[in-house]
Enzyme design. Structure first.
Site, PDB file in Angstrom:
ATOM      1  N   GLY A  12       0.819  -1.221   0.000  1.00  0.00           N
ATOM      2  CA  GLY A  12       0.000   0.000   0.000  1.00  0.00           C
ATOM      3  C   GLY A  12       0.847   1.264   0.000  1.00  0.00           C
ATOM      4  N   ASP A  32       0.691  -9.121   1.833  1.00  0.00           N
ATOM      5  CA  ASP A  32      -0.404  -8.252   1.369  1.00  0.00           C
ATOM      6  C   ASP A  32      -1.356  -9.082   0.500  1.00  0.00           C
ATOM      7  OD1 ASP A  32      -0.342  -4.823   1.026  1.00  0.00           O
ATOM      8  OD2 ASP A  32      -1.827  -5.980  -0.106  1.00  0.00           O
ATOM      9  N   ASN A  33      -2.630  -8.717   0.486  1.00  0.00           N
ATOM     10  CA  ASN A  33      -3.584  -9.442  -0.375  1.00  0.00           C
ATOM     11  C   ASN A  33      -4.046  -8.582  -1.552  1.00  0.00           C
ATOM     12  OD1 ASN A  33      -5.240  -7.602   0.822  1.00  0.00           O
ATOM     13  ND2 ASN A  33      -6.863  -9.053   1.369  1.00  0.00           N
ATOM     14  N   GLY A  37      -3.699  -2.476  -2.273  1.00  0.00           N
ATOM     15  CA  GLY A  37      -2.281  -2.294  -2.588  1.00  0.00           C
ATOM     16  C   GLY A  37      -2.021  -2.429  -4.079  1.00  0.00           C
ATOM     17  N   ASN A  98      -3.941 -12.559  14.460  1.00  0.00           N
ATOM     18  CA  ASN A  98      -2.939 -13.412  13.796  1.00  0.00           C
ATOM     19  C   ASN A  98      -1.535 -12.824  13.907  1.00  0.00           C
ATOM     20  OD1 ASN A  98      -4.649 -15.464  13.023  1.00  0.00           O
ATOM     21  ND2 ASN A  98      -5.270 -14.429  11.139  1.00  0.00           N
ATOM     22  N   ALA A 113      -0.533   0.377  12.999  1.00  0.00           N
ATOM     23  CA  ALA A 113      -0.930   1.646  12.378  1.00  0.00           C
ATOM     24  C   ALA A 113      -2.379   1.929  12.754  1.00  0.00           C
ATOM     25  CB  ALA A 113      -0.774   1.552  10.859  1.00  0.00           C
ATOM     26  N   TYR A 144     -14.368   0.798  10.177  1.00  0.00           N
ATOM     27  CA  TYR A 144     -12.960   1.212  10.269  1.00  0.00           C
ATOM     28  C   TYR A 144     -12.660   1.733  11.675  1.00  0.00           C
ATOM     29  CZ  TYR A 144      -8.661   3.720   8.800  1.00  0.00           C
ATOM     30  OH  TYR A 144      -7.374   4.192   8.649  1.00  0.00           O
ATOM     31  N   LYS A 148     -10.454  -0.328  14.222  1.00  0.00           N
ATOM     32  CA  LYS A 148      -9.142   0.160  14.677  1.00  0.00           C
ATOM     33  C   LYS A 148      -9.108   0.317  16.196  1.00  0.00           C
ATOM     34  CE  LYS A 148      -6.699   0.904  10.841  1.00  0.00           C
ATOM     35  NZ  LYS A 148      -5.329   0.445  10.610  1.00  0.00           N
TER      36      LYS A 148
HETATM   37  P1  NAD Z   1      -3.502   1.591   1.679  1.00  0.00           P
HETATM   38  O1  NAD Z   1      -4.931   1.229   1.455  1.00  0.00           O
HETATM   39  O2  NAD Z   1      -2.737   2.230   0.573  1.00  0.00           O
HETATM   40  O3  NAD Z   1      -2.674   0.323   2.162  1.00  0.00           O
HETATM   41  C1  NAD Z   1      -3.211  -0.727   2.900  1.00  0.00           C
HETATM   42  C2  NAD Z   1      -2.535  -2.013   2.438  1.00  0.00           C
HETATM   43  O4  NAD Z   1      -3.048  -3.097   3.220  1.00  0.00           O
HETATM   44  C3  NAD Z   1      -2.842  -2.360   0.980  1.00  0.00           C
HETATM   45  O5  NAD Z   1      -1.669  -2.771   0.321  1.00  0.00           O
HETATM   46  C4  NAD Z   1      -3.838  -3.501   1.078  1.00  0.00           C
HETATM   47  O6  NAD Z   1      -3.853  -4.348  -0.048  1.00  0.00           O
HETATM   48  C5  NAD Z   1      -3.380  -4.186   2.356  1.00  0.00           C
HETATM   49  N1  NAD Z   1      -4.431  -4.986   3.007  1.00  0.00           N
HETATM   50  C6  NAD Z   1      -5.677  -4.582   3.339  1.00  0.00           C
HETATM   51  N2  NAD Z   1      -6.353  -5.603   3.919  1.00  0.00           N
HETATM   52  C7  NAD Z   1      -5.509  -6.659   3.951  1.00  0.00           C
HETATM   53  C8  NAD Z   1      -5.618  -7.994   4.434  1.00  0.00           C
HETATM   54  N3  NAD Z   1      -6.748  -8.449   4.976  1.00  0.00           N
HETATM   55  N4  NAD Z   1      -4.549  -8.812   4.299  1.00  0.00           N
HETATM   56  C9  NAD Z   1      -3.388  -8.371   3.724  1.00  0.00           C
HETATM   57  N5  NAD Z   1      -3.223  -7.119   3.265  1.00  0.00           N
HETATM   58  C10 NAD Z   1      -4.282  -6.276   3.375  1.00  0.00           C
HETATM   59  O7  NAD Z   1      -3.496   2.536   2.968  1.00  0.00           O
HETATM   60  P2  NAD Z   1      -2.316   3.403   3.599  1.00  0.00           P
HETATM   61  O8  NAD Z   1      -2.659   4.825   3.440  1.00  0.00           O
HETATM   62  O9  NAD Z   1      -1.019   2.902   3.135  1.00  0.00           O
HETATM   63  O10 NAD Z   1      -2.495   3.051   5.138  1.00  0.00           O
HETATM   64  C11 NAD Z   1      -1.711   2.056   5.768  1.00  0.00           C
HETATM   65  C12 NAD Z   1      -2.178   1.886   7.209  1.00  0.00           C
HETATM   66  O11 NAD Z   1      -2.058   3.125   7.892  1.00  0.00           O
HETATM   67  C13 NAD Z   1      -3.634   1.449   7.311  1.00  0.00           C
HETATM   68  O12 NAD Z   1      -3.744   0.492   8.341  1.00  0.00           O
HETATM   69  C14 NAD Z   1      -4.360   2.717   7.687  1.00  0.00           C
HETATM   70  O13 NAD Z   1      -5.495   2.466   8.455  1.00  0.00           O
HETATM   71  C15 NAD Z   1      -3.296   3.477   8.487  1.00  0.00           C
HETATM   72  N6  NAD Z   1      -3.521   4.924   8.398  1.00  0.00           N
HETATM   73  C16 NAD Z   1      -3.264   5.607   7.253  1.00  0.00           C
HETATM   74  C17 NAD Z   1      -3.510   6.969   7.195  1.00  0.00           C
HETATM   75  C18 NAD Z   1      -3.221   7.778   5.946  1.00  0.00           C
HETATM   76  O14 NAD Z   1      -3.531   8.980   5.931  1.00  0.00           O
HETATM   77  N7  NAD Z   1      -2.632   7.230   4.908  1.00  0.00           N
HETATM   78  C19 NAD Z   1      -4.041   7.633   8.303  1.00  0.00           C
HETATM   79  C20 NAD Z   1      -4.333   6.891   9.437  1.00  0.00           C
HETATM   80  C21 NAD Z   1      -4.038   5.543   9.487  1.00  0.00           C
END
Ligand code: NAD
Ligand code: UDP
Length: 309
Positions: A12, A32-33, A37, A98, A113, A144, A148
């Site tokens: 991601g 990652d799934n 991503g 897990n 995160a 969400y 979280k």
């Molecule tokens: P994103 O959606 O780009 O990345 C999330 C990644 O997790 C993706 O690659 C997705 O394929 C993978 N994923 C989701 N569910 C999955 C599962 N069940 N098994 C395996 N992989 C899985 O989001 P991001 O912006 O990179 O955010 C990353 C983390 O940071 C998240 O947990 C998000 O909640 C947290 N976060 C991000 C922000 C932001 O502003 N970007 C703010 C607060 C929290």
């Protein structure tokens, strides 16, 4: 020392940048799934011989030998996490269990995160870590927000029950290169629309506020927390304190891209937080961290990325 690090959600947006940084020193197992991503991110990271990709849904039980774990796996954009809300809840709950079990078996340190969304539509401003939030338990964002929140509870219960080393960051809005162009979050949506001279759609009157932190700063904050002394578990806010309205952001991006785009106001989304700004006292005191990149500089780099993507 070269460590074996498991990064869940490494394909991601934040995961890509974190893996890239960690690869300078360590061996990375990215799990990652591809729910949100990108294969392009993985292909780019794969150029490094210390990067290994495993396609795995963290909701399902698995095991890996490792020294540290980062859990970033969860769709982060509201329209993505609301598309399959039950799956979002399962990722946060079964996925966290897990990964915590893997941490327990390996005696590994584990990072979560978490998010500013645990504060919901806050009635305390700025939001301090001891504020317990204002989440609509039955609303469309609850999959969400509550997911979280429960993940945080699990992390602290594993720490109390099994003495696991945990690090919990509450990340606020982060933006930058390598966001997906169809991610749905505001900065990427606005830049992509502006570069194509298409209208920028605002949900509501545009007076809602956010503080946008540039990706490099967020990653530095995450690493500082992970490498902080054992007594620091968090939760700690990581984000920018430069509060701006969404209408300001729209106008700024139109100006910076020399775009002919219009701004269109549509209905406010259900439970969309009206204001958001982190208290950064803990981040400064415990991590000596604060964001460095100005909004202008960060937008400039992000616009450049989307112009050539
Ligand atoms: P994103 O959606 O780009 O990345 C999330 C990644 O997790 C993706 O690659 C997705 O394929 C993978 N994923 C989701 N569910 C999955 C599962 N069940 N098994 C395996 N992989 C899985 O989001 P991001 O912006 O990179 O955010 C990353 C983390 O940071 C998240 O947990 C998000 O909640 C947290 N976060 C991000 C922000 C932001 O502003 N970007 C703010 C607060 C929290
Ligand atoms: N938003 C908007 N237009 C868009 C995308 C988002 O007006 O194309 C608004 C959204 O309603 C929210 C803010 O911008 O008020 C930030 O949205 P984002 O999805 O980036 O993150 P959030 O902070 O809501 O998780």
């Amino acid at each position: 020392m070269k460590k074996k690090i498991l990064v869940a959600g490494g394909a991601g947006f934040i995961g890509y940048h974190l893996c890239k940084k960690l690869l300078k020193q360590h061996i990375i197992y990215c799990v990652d799934n591809f729910c949100t991503g990108s294969i392009n991110n993985v292909n780019e990271l794969n150029k490094n011989k210390n990067f290994f990709f495993i396609k795995q849904n963290i909701q399902n039980n698995f095991f890996l030998k490792c020294d540290e774990i980062y859990n970033l796996a969860c769709p982060a954009s509201p329209n993505k996490y609301q598309k399959n809300p039950i799956d979002t809840i399962k990722t946060n709950i079964f996925g966290s269990i897990n990964l915590l079990n893997i941490a327990k078996k390996n005696n590994a340190k584990i990072f979560q995160a978490s998010t500013s969304e645990v504060y919901g539509d806050p009635n305390l401003h700025p939001q301090k870590e001891d504020y317990r939030g204002n989440v609509n338990i039955v609303g469309v964002r609850a999959c969400y927000d509550e997911g979280k929140r429960l993940a945080e509870s699990l992390f602290f219960d594993y720490k109390r029950s099994y003495n696991i080393k945990i690090k919990v960051a509450r990340i606020f809005n982060t933006y930058g290169p390598y966001m997906n162009s169809d991610d749905g979050r505001v900065i990427s949506n606005f830049i992509v629309a502006a570069l194509n001279n298409k209208p920028l759609i605002i949900n509501g009157d545009g007076n809602q506020t956010r503080c946008f932190c540039y990706i490099d700063d967020t990653v530095k904050g995450i690493l500082k927390l992970m490498n902080s002394k054992n007594s620091i578990s968090g939760p700690i806010n990581i984000g920018s304190s430069n509060e701006k309205s969404i209408i300001y952001i729209a106008k700024k991006i139109i100006k910076m891209t020399n775009s002919k785009s219009d701004i269109i106001l549509k209905n406010k989304l259900q439970d969309d937080p009206i204001k958001r700004k982190p208290s950064l006292l803990l981040a400064k005191r415990d991590l000596n961290w604060q964001q460095k990149t100005s909004l202008f500089k960060g937008l400039e780099k992000t616009i450049k990325y989307f112009s050539s993507a």
